[in-house]
Scaffold this motif. Structure first.
Motif, PDB file in Angstrom:
ATOM      1  N   ASP A 134       0.771  -1.604  -0.268  1.00 33.70           N
ATOM      2  CA  ASP A 134      -0.379   0.091  -0.259  1.00 33.70           C
ATOM      3  C   ASP A 134       0.719   1.309   0.195  1.00 33.70           C
ATOM      4  O   ASP A 134       1.330   1.725   1.007  1.00 33.70           O
ATOM      5  N   ARG A 135       1.005   2.414  -1.235  1.00 32.69           N
ATOM      6  CA  ARG A 135       1.792   2.592  -1.100  1.00 32.69           C
ATOM      7  C   ARG A 135       1.478   4.297  -0.322  1.00 32.69           C
ATOM      8  O   ARG A 135       2.199   5.668  -0.124  1.00 32.69           O
ATOM      9  N   THR A 136       0.406   4.015   0.311  1.00 31.31           N
ATOM     10  CA  THR A 136      -0.071   5.489   1.138  1.00 31.31           C
ATOM     11  C   THR A 136       0.715   5.810   2.409  1.00 31.31           C
ATOM     12  O   THR A 136       0.449   6.752   2.659  1.00 31.31           O
ATOM     13  N   TYR A 137       1.073   4.823   2.458  1.00 33.89           N
ATOM     14  CA  TYR A 137       2.186   3.825   3.955  1.00 33.89           C
ATOM     15  C   TYR A 137       3.563   5.305   3.578  1.00 33.89           C
ATOM     16  O   TYR A 137       3.933   5.784   4.343  1.00 33.89           O
ATOM     17  N   ASP A 138       3.630   5.277   1.931  1.00 33.03           N
ATOM     18  CA  ASP A 138       4.986   5.972   2.472  1.00 33.03           C
ATOM     19  C   ASP A 138       4.969   7.885   2.715  1.00 33.03           C
ATOM     20  O   ASP A 138       5.708   8.836   2.562  1.00 33.03           O
ATOM     21  N   TYR A 188       6.954  -8.910  17.716  1.00 37.74           N
ATOM     22  CA  TYR A 188       5.664  -8.236  17.303  1.00 37.74           C
ATOM     23  C   TYR A 188       5.258  -7.359  17.000  1.00 37.74           C
ATOM     24  O   TYR A 188       4.489  -7.406  15.781  1.00 37.74           O
ATOM     25  N   ILE A 189       6.228  -6.471  16.894  1.00 34.28           N
ATOM     26  CA  ILE A 189       5.942  -5.101  16.093  1.00 34.28           C
ATOM     27  C   ILE A 189       6.247  -4.645  14.428  1.00 34.28           C
ATOM     28  O   ILE A 189       5.400  -5.365  13.415  1.00 34.28           O
ATOM     29  N   ASN A 190       6.953  -5.767  14.225  1.00 35.72           N
ATOM     30  CA  ASN A 190       7.488  -6.410  13.448  1.00 35.72           C
ATOM     31  C   ASN A 190       6.470  -7.173  12.386  1.00 35.72           C
ATOM     32  O   ASN A 190       6.435  -7.243  11.100  1.00 35.72           O
ATOM     33  N   GLN A 191       5.970  -8.255  12.711  1.00 43.08           N
ATOM     34  CA  GLN A 191       5.157  -9.121  12.549  1.00 43.08           C
ATOM     35  C   GLN A 191       3.685  -8.175  11.892  1.00 43.08           C
ATOM     36  O   GLN A 191       3.286  -8.101  10.389  1.00 43.08           O
ATOM     37  N   ASN A 192       2.855  -7.770  12.596  1.00 44.33           N
ATOM     38  CA  ASN A 192       2.074  -7.154  12.638  1.00 44.33           C
ATOM     39  C   ASN A 192       2.649  -5.403  11.724  1.00 44.33           C
ATOM     40  O   ASN A 192       1.913  -5.461  10.973  1.00 44.33           O
ATOM     41  N   PHE A 193       3.948  -5.092  11.248  1.00 46.23           N
ATOM     42  CA  PHE A 193       4.250  -4.118  10.312  1.00 46.23           C
ATOM     43  C   PHE A 193       3.957  -4.747   9.666  1.00 46.23           C
ATOM     44  O   PHE A 193       3.837  -4.112   8.221  1.00 46.23           O
ATOM     45  N   SER A 194       4.758  -5.703   9.154  1.00 51.93           N
ATOM     46  CA  SER A 194       4.790  -6.068   7.805  1.00 51.93           C
ATOM     47  C   SER A 194       3.414  -6.553   7.264  1.00 51.93           C
ATOM     48  O   SER A 194       2.777  -6.506   6.318  1.00 51.93           O
ATOM     49  N   GLN A 195       2.569  -7.093   7.468  1.00 53.11           N
ATOM     50  CA  GLN A 195       0.682  -6.711   7.686  1.00 53.11           C
ATOM     51  C   GLN A 195      -0.198  -5.664   7.168  1.00 53.11           C
ATOM     52  O   GLN A 195      -0.926  -6.153   6.517  1.00 53.11           O
ATOM     53  N   GLN A 196       0.535  -4.805   7.834  1.00 51.05           N
ATOM     54  CA  GLN A 196      -0.179  -3.481   7.970  1.00 51.05           C
ATOM     55  C   GLN A 196      -0.613  -3.026   6.881  1.00 51.05           C
ATOM     56  O   GLN A 196      -1.556  -1.831   6.060  1.00 51.05           O
ATOM     57  N   VAL A 197       0.947  -2.979   6.467  1.00 53.66           N
ATOM     58  CA  VAL A 197       1.164  -1.651   5.316  1.00 53.66           C
ATOM     59  C   VAL A 197       1.207  -2.739   3.680  1.00 53.66           C
ATOM     60  O   VAL A 197       1.381  -1.784   2.899  1.00 53.66           O
ATOM     61  N   LEU A 198      -0.080  -3.463   3.793  1.00 55.58           N
ATOM     62  CA  LEU A 198      -0.829  -4.130   3.117  1.00 55.58           C
ATOM     63  C   LEU A 198      -1.912  -3.801   1.941  1.00 55.58           C
ATOM     64  O   LEU A 198      -2.476  -3.758   3.151  1.00 55.58           O
ATOM     65  N   ILE A 199      -2.510  -4.094   0.570  1.00 53.21           N
ATOM     66  CA  ILE A 199      -3.565  -4.279   0.473  1.00 53.21           C
ATOM     67  C   ILE A 199      -4.458  -4.780   0.314  1.00 53.21           C
ATOM     68  O   ILE A 199      -4.514  -6.040  -0.289  1.00 53.21           O
ATOM     69  N   ARG A 200      -4.937  -5.011   1.343  1.00 53.70           N
ATOM     70  CA  ARG A 200      -6.093  -6.448   2.185  1.00 53.70           C
ATOM     71  C   ARG A 200      -7.488  -6.141   0.951  1.00 53.70           C
ATOM     72  O   ARG A 200      -8.098  -6.533   2.376  1.00 53.70           O
ATOM     73  N   VAL A 225      -3.226 -16.837   7.022  1.00 57.60           N
ATOM     74  CA  VAL A 225      -1.413 -17.055   6.292  1.00 57.60           C
ATOM     75  C   VAL A 225      -0.962 -15.825   6.443  1.00 57.60           C
ATOM     76  O   VAL A 225      -1.712 -14.912   5.477  1.00 57.60           O
ATOM     77  N   ALA A 226      -0.135 -15.527   7.151  1.00 57.18           N
ATOM     78  CA  ALA A 226       0.608 -13.900   6.527  1.00 57.18           C
ATOM     79  C   ALA A 226       0.903 -13.771   5.098  1.00 57.18           C
ATOM     80  O   ALA A 226       0.997 -15.101   4.694  1.00 57.18           O
ATOM     81  N   SER A 237       5.929  -8.844   0.334  1.00 52.66           N
ATOM     82  CA  SER A 237       5.348  -8.342  -0.616  1.00 52.66           C
ATOM     83  C   SER A 237       5.926  -8.120  -1.845  1.00 52.66           C
ATOM     84  O   SER A 237       6.955  -8.481  -2.039  1.00 52.66           O
ATOM     85  N   VAL A 238       4.919  -7.751  -2.547  1.00 47.29           N
ATOM     86  CA  VAL A 238       4.809  -7.224  -3.923  1.00 47.29           C
ATOM     87  C   VAL A 238       4.258  -5.863  -5.081  1.00 47.29           C
ATOM     88  O   VAL A 238       3.574  -5.155  -4.166  1.00 47.29           O
ATOM     89  N   ALA A 239       5.249  -5.003  -5.998  1.00 43.57           N
ATOM     90  CA  ALA A 239       4.536  -3.656  -5.913  1.00 43.57           C
ATOM     91  C   ALA A 239       4.956  -4.007  -7.374  1.00 43.57           C
ATOM     92  O   ALA A 239       5.707  -4.543  -8.231  1.00 43.57           O
ATOM     93  N   GLU A 240       3.647  -3.429  -7.736  1.00 52.16           N
ATOM     94  CA  GLU A 240       3.943  -3.069  -9.307  1.00 52.16           C
ATOM     95  C   GLU A 240       4.770  -1.926 -10.328  1.00 52.16           C
ATOM     96  O   GLU A 240       4.521  -1.594  -9.366  1.00 52.16           O
ATOM     97  N   VAL A 241       5.799  -1.815 -10.423  1.00 55.43           N
ATOM     98  CA  VAL A 241       6.881  -0.721 -10.813  1.00 55.43           C
ATOM     99  C   VAL A 241       7.041  -1.582 -12.886  1.00 55.43           C
ATOM    100  O   VAL A 241       7.919  -2.129 -12.691  1.00 55.43           O
TER     101      VAL A 241
END
Length: 569
Positions: free
Chosen positions: A204-208, A321-333, A353-354, A379-383
């Motif tokens: 999710d690029r909005t987090y940038d 704990y923070i690292n795992q939650n962060f890696s899932q929050q910044v995604l487009i779910r 699964v994550a 994660s993956v992104a289209e560039v």
């Protein structure tokens, strides 16, 4: 010879020499070419001769004849104030001031024939001031050095514990100082992908665009399962080993630990199993490798009490704990995923699964030796219509007084200073994240800055910023040499391949920059293995308390949530 005094004329009519007519007859024995400067009784005596005067005829051929006259001649000098009498019209006091110094003229040391005593005195004063400043800076430097040494000694004396209990029946085979690792080098060729498993969600690029003023609350993902599976418990690696795809097998976290070993301070351990002609690098259930170190390379000591929320163990659990939650929050779910050849090999059917992708990659170490490692991307992104893999990690701020920088105030204006402070305090963690991104050939690594809502609240956090880096550029920035990283792995693999079949463990010494190799029983670290710690007088370091919530099959589902509940409830 007797000294003869010439005739001194006497003037009975007044003060001073007699009239000119009388002087001519009575002063025939006076020195020649010495003019007399008349003065009155009210005037103060000045200089008899001024040797600092510039001779205007210095460059002319007959200048030497009048040189002695010029130093005594004050007729053209206006420094003598006019006297009341006619005989005192040309009488002037000699000017005691120094001639003005040209603005762009040479320095005083090149004009020593000219009197520069006041300027020289000023320069001597300035020189003394500079020496005093140097001495003060030297004392401050020594004070800071002694203070840092005291902090270092205090951290070393803080009783860093060994990550594993050293048992009496273990046989130490070798110990390798980290200083030997700095000279190693190996140019590893480009790897090949053997298999891709799992599925990835888009970033999710909005987090940038998140800033401290527009912070986002960190969410909790308790329904998503995270897997921390060791090498020998991986069914894909077992299959590849049966197919003789390689000789050495490991995971990216284990390889990163070995590659960045010289930067580590805390103790860690890796289990090595030699089976036939194959070599497996494993981690123990509940190993410290599943957690993330915090303030590992900082000079500021952390609280030693384990139940303190700012202790090293509590912070490592919180960081994971923070690292795992962060890696899932910044995604487009939104349900869209990029799937690979096979599904997640560790997930049951219908289990949520994550977002993670496993790349099983193979490197050629020499003509007869290949290494296979399981590498992760989150994660993956289209560039430019191409898919780019990403790794997602989070740095966490727990108390500004330990780092000296308040992220909420400095992230917008001094982001470079914040990153430099983190590189100083968490050099090993950032190097391991970079090594894992390089092993997985990630195109981008995203670093999140996550802080506590309040310094005493370790359950609630906010995302302050997200910054992206290219792994190779970031590795060059933190002075992480890929050739040296592979040189360390290659040397340890060559050393372990010379061992007999059996089980061994690599242990980082908790107090010295070195790693030890122990030969352990075959059933060591199994569920039915009973550990008998060494007596206190024989142990160099007290045993470490590990995570107690590891699962028997090596799969740690949601290790951070369970560890937080166990350690911080």
């Amino acid at each position: 010879m007797a000294f003869e005094v010439g005739a001194v004329p006497f003037n009975p009519d007044g003060w001073g020499p007699p009239d000119a007519t009388t002087t001519i007859t009575n002063t025939s024995s006076l020195p020649l070419n010495v003019p007399f400067a008349p003065f009155s009784r009210a005037e103060k005596l000045g200089r008899i001769a001024d040797w600092t005067r510039n001779n205007p005829n210095a460059g002319r051929p007959n200048a030497g004849k009048n040189a002695s006259d010029s130093v005594f001649d004050f007729t053209a000098d206006d420094s003598f104030p006019a006297a009341g009498g006619a005989g005192d019209e040309d009488f002037r006091l000699v000017d005691g001031k120094l001639p003005t110094r040209p603005k762009f003229g040479p320095k005083w040391r090149f004009n020593q024939h000219r009197p520069q005593l006041p300027q020289r005195r000023d320069e001597e004063v300035e020189a003394k001031k500079r020496e005093a400043e140097k001495e003060r800076a030297r004392r401050d430097r020594l004070y800071n050095l002694n203070r840092s040494n005291q902090n270092q000694q205090r951290r070393e004396a803080a009783a860093f514990k060994s990550s594993v209990d050293i048992q009496p029946e273990w046989n130490m085979l070798d110990q390798i100082p980290f200083s030997t690792f700095s000279k190693l080098s190996f140019a590893a060729p480009e790897p090949e992908d053997l298999l891709l498993c799992g599925g990835l969600e888009f970033y999710d690029r909005t987090y940038d665009r998140v800033t401290p003023k527009s912070e986002r609350r960190l969410e909790r993902f308790k329904n998503r399962n995270f897997f921390k599976v060791t090498t020998t418990d991986d069914p894909v690696i077992r299959r590849l080993a049966n197919e003789d795809k390689a000789t050495v097998f490991a995971t990216d976290s284990i390889l990163a630990t070995l590659m960045c070993a010289p930067r580590s301070v805390y103790s860690w351990d890796i289990v090595v199993q030699r089976v036939g002609n194959k070599l497996f690098f494993d981690k123990r259930d509940g190993s410290q490798l599943d957690l993330l170190s915090v303030h590992e390379t900082s000079q500021e000591p952390l609280p030693e009490a384990k139940d303190d929320i700012n202790s090293a163990y509590s912070l490592s659990v919180e960081a994971a704990y923070i690292n795992q939650n962060f890696s899932q929050q910044v995604l487009i779910r939104d349900g869209k995923k990029v799937t690979f050849d096979e599904p997640n090999p560790f997930a049951s059917e219908g289990e949520e699964v994550a977002s993670v992708g496993y790349r099983y990659r193979r490197w050629k170490l020499d003509n007869e030796m290949y290494l296979v490692a399981r590498c992760e991307v989150q994660s993956v992104a289209e560039v430019n219509n191409q898919r780019s893999f990403m790794t997602l990690n989070a740095l966490n701020e727990f108390d500004p007084k330990y780092s000296g920088l308040d992220w909420r105030q400095k992230l917008e204006t001094q982001r470079g200073a914040v990153l430099a402070t983190e590189l100083k305090n968490n050099a090993n963690k950032l190097a391991k994240w970079t090594a894992q991104a390089l092993l997985g050939s990630a195109d981008m690594m995203k670093l999140g800055y996550v802080s506590r809502v309040h310094p005493r609240d370790h359950f609630n956090h906010v995302i302050l910023a997200v910054v992206g880096y290219k792994p190779r550029d970031f590795a060059a920035q933190i002075n992480l040499n890929t050739s040296n990283m592979w040189g360390i792995v290659k040397s340890i693999v060559d050393l372990c391949m010379k061992l007999n079949e059996g089980k061994y463990v690599l242990v980082k010494d908790p107090s010295k920059p070195q790693v030890r190799i122990y030969e352990v029983p075959v059933d060591a670290f199994d569920n039915d293995y009973v550990e008998e710690p060494l007596p206190e007088d024989e142990q160099a370091q007290p045993p470490a308390e590990g995570v107690e919530n590891g699962e028997a099959n090596g799969i740690a589902n949601d290790v951070e949530d369970k560890a937080v509940e166990a350690a911080l409830a």
